[in-house]
Design a protein around this motif. Structure first.
Motif, PDB file in Angstrom:
ATOM      1  N   ASP A  12       2.615 -36.958  14.155  1.00  0.00           N
ATOM      2  CA  ASP A  12       2.341 -38.128  14.981  1.00  0.00           C
ATOM      3  C   ASP A  12       3.241 -38.245  16.209  1.00  0.00           C
ATOM      4  O   ASP A  12       3.080 -39.162  17.006  1.00  0.00           O
ATOM      5  N   ILE A  13       4.182 -37.348  16.367  1.00  0.00           N
ATOM      6  CA  ILE A  13       5.074 -37.380  17.530  1.00  0.00           C
ATOM      7  C   ILE A  13       4.409 -36.649  18.688  1.00  0.00           C
ATOM      8  O   ILE A  13       3.950 -35.518  18.543  1.00  0.00           O
ATOM      9  N   PHE A  14       4.356 -37.320  19.830  1.00  0.00           N
ATOM     10  CA  PHE A  14       3.784 -36.697  21.021  1.00  0.00           C
ATOM     11  C   PHE A  14       4.880 -36.200  21.951  1.00  0.00           C
ATOM     12  O   PHE A  14       4.766 -35.128  22.535  1.00  0.00           O
ATOM     13  N   VAL A  15       5.938 -37.000  22.104  1.00  0.00           N
ATOM     14  CA  VAL A  15       7.079 -36.634  22.935  1.00  0.00           C
ATOM     15  C   VAL A  15       8.309 -36.689  22.043  1.00  0.00           C
ATOM     16  O   VAL A  15       8.627 -37.733  21.467  1.00  0.00           O
ATOM     17  N   PHE A  16       9.006 -35.562  21.938  1.00  0.00           N
ATOM     18  CA  PHE A  16      10.135 -35.447  21.016  1.00  0.00           C
ATOM     19  C   PHE A  16      11.436 -35.972  21.606  1.00  0.00           C
ATOM     20  O   PHE A  16      11.672 -35.887  22.800  1.00  0.00           O
ATOM     21  N   SER A  17      12.270 -36.486  20.716  1.00  0.00           N
ATOM     22  CA  SER A  17      13.651 -36.809  21.050  1.00  0.00           C
ATOM     23  C   SER A  17      14.461 -35.531  20.942  1.00  0.00           C
ATOM     24  O   SER A  17      14.023 -34.561  20.312  1.00  0.00           O
ATOM     25  N   ALA A  18      15.632 -35.533  21.512  1.00  0.00           N
ATOM     26  CA  ALA A  18      16.509 -34.373  21.389  1.00  0.00           C
ATOM     27  C   ALA A  18      16.982 -34.241  19.947  1.00  0.00           C
ATOM     28  O   ALA A  18      17.249 -35.228  19.270  1.00  0.00           O
ATOM     29  N   GLY A  19      17.028 -33.007  19.461  1.00  0.00           N
ATOM     30  CA  GLY A  19      17.600 -32.730  18.154  1.00  0.00           C
ATOM     31  C   GLY A  19      16.650 -32.703  16.977  1.00  0.00           C
ATOM     32  O   GLY A  19      17.090 -32.534  15.847  1.00  0.00           O
ATOM     33  N   THR A  20      15.357 -32.840  17.216  1.00  0.00           N
ATOM     34  CA  THR A  20      14.395 -32.729  16.114  1.00  0.00           C
ATOM     35  C   THR A  20      14.248 -31.254  15.758  1.00  0.00           C
ATOM     36  O   THR A  20      14.044 -30.414  16.633  1.00  0.00           O
ATOM     37  N   VAL A  21      14.382 -30.935  14.489  1.00  0.00           N
ATOM     38  CA  VAL A  21      14.305 -29.536  14.056  1.00  0.00           C
ATOM     39  C   VAL A  21      12.893 -29.246  13.547  1.00  0.00           C
ATOM     40  O   VAL A  21      12.408 -29.901  12.625  1.00  0.00           O
ATOM     41  N   LEU A  22      12.254 -28.268  14.175  1.00  0.00           N
ATOM     42  CA  LEU A  22      10.905 -27.850  13.791  1.00  0.00           C
ATOM     43  C   LEU A  22      10.953 -26.530  13.047  1.00  0.00           C
ATOM     44  O   LEU A  22      11.780 -25.668  13.343  1.00  0.00           O
ATOM     45  N   THR A  23      10.051 -26.353  12.106  1.00  0.00           N
ATOM     46  CA  THR A  23       9.854 -25.063  11.464  1.00  0.00           C
ATOM     47  C   THR A  23       8.911 -24.259  12.345  1.00  0.00           C
ATOM     48  O   THR A  23       7.866 -24.752  12.755  1.00  0.00           O
ATOM     49  N   VAL A  24       9.297 -23.034  12.681  1.00  0.00           N
ATOM     50  CA  VAL A  24       8.497 -22.185  13.560  1.00  0.00           C
ATOM     51  C   VAL A  24       8.013 -20.971  12.770  1.00  0.00           C
ATOM     52  O   VAL A  24       8.800 -20.081  12.448  1.00  0.00           O
ATOM     53  N   PRO A  25       6.722 -20.937  12.451  1.00  0.00           N
ATOM     54  CA  PRO A  25       6.206 -19.803  11.679  1.00  0.00           C
ATOM     55  C   PRO A  25       6.038 -18.561  12.544  1.00  0.00           C
ATOM     56  O   PRO A  25       5.852 -18.661  13.765  1.00  0.00           O
ATOM     57  N   GLU A  26       6.129 -17.418  11.903  1.00  0.00           N
ATOM     58  CA  GLU A  26       5.821 -16.175  12.606  1.00  0.00           C
ATOM     59  C   GLU A  26       4.309 -16.087  12.742  1.00  0.00           C
ATOM     60  O   GLU A  26       3.576 -16.471  11.839  1.00  0.00           O
ATOM     61  N   LEU A  27       3.873 -15.589  13.872  1.00  0.00           N
ATOM     62  CA  LEU A  27       2.438 -15.462  14.100  1.00  0.00           C
ATOM     63  C   LEU A  27       1.926 -14.161  13.516  1.00  0.00           C
ATOM     64  O   LEU A  27       2.591 -13.135  13.592  1.00  0.00           O
ATOM     65  N   THR A  28       0.750 -14.223  12.944  1.00  0.00           N
ATOM     66  CA  THR A  28       0.064 -13.014  12.523  1.00  0.00           C
ATOM     67  C   THR A  28      -0.987 -12.738  13.578  1.00  0.00           C
ATOM     68  O   THR A  28      -1.772 -13.620  13.940  1.00  0.00           O
ATOM     69  N   GLU A  29      -0.975 -11.571  14.109  1.00  0.00           N
ATOM     70  CA  GLU A  29      -1.873 -11.236  15.198  1.00  0.00           C
ATOM     71  C   GLU A  29      -3.280 -11.000  14.668  1.00  0.00           C
ATOM     72  O   GLU A  29      -3.514 -10.133  13.841  1.00  0.00           O
ATOM     73  N   ASP A  30      -4.204 -11.790  15.127  1.00  0.00           N
ATOM     74  CA  ASP A  30      -5.604 -11.681  14.738  1.00  0.00           C
ATOM     75  C   ASP A  30      -6.370 -11.030  15.883  1.00  0.00           C
ATOM     76  O   ASP A  30      -6.865 -11.705  16.772  1.00  0.00           O
ATOM     77  N   THR A  31      -6.452  -9.732  15.859  1.00  0.00           N
ATOM     78  CA  THR A  31      -7.070  -9.009  16.971  1.00  0.00           C
ATOM     79  C   THR A  31      -8.584  -9.140  16.994  1.00  0.00           C
ATOM     80  O   THR A  31      -9.201  -8.893  18.020  1.00  0.00           O
ATOM     81  N   ALA A  32      -9.199  -9.559  15.917  1.00  0.00           N
ATOM     82  CA  ALA A  32     -10.657  -9.686  15.887  1.00  0.00           C
ATOM     83  C   ALA A  32     -11.153 -10.731  16.883  1.00  0.00           C
ATOM     84  O   ALA A  32     -12.242 -10.610  17.426  1.00  0.00           O
TER      85      ALA A  32
END
Length: 66
Positions: free
Chosen positions: A38-58
């Motif tokens: 629900d956050i549109f604009v983040f405050s400083a210091g919010t920690v996000l989980t960043v997943p590795e992307l799987t390349e979908d070449t199809a």
């Protein structure tokens, strides 16, 4: 998975562009951070989980496939 700490005023698309080099991966970021959806604009210091992307070449155009 990695994490990313936001800067004041960042949005999902800006973070996607910075982390992945493209705004097109907003969905992956949001799916990995459902409590922050629900956050549109983040405050400083919010920690996000960043997943590795799987390349979908199809779904890529021929010139982007390796």
């Amino acid at each position: 998975m990695q994490t990313y700490t936001t800067q004041q005023g960042q949005t999902w698309d800006q973070i996607s562009k910075e982390v992945y080099g493209s705004e097109l991966h907003i969905g992956e970021l949001m799916e990995s951070n459902p409590k922050l959806i629900d956050i549109f604009v983040f405050s400083a210091g919010t920690v996000l989980t960043v997943p590795e992307l799987t390349e979908d070449t199809a779904n890529m155009p021929p010139w982007r496939r390796r």
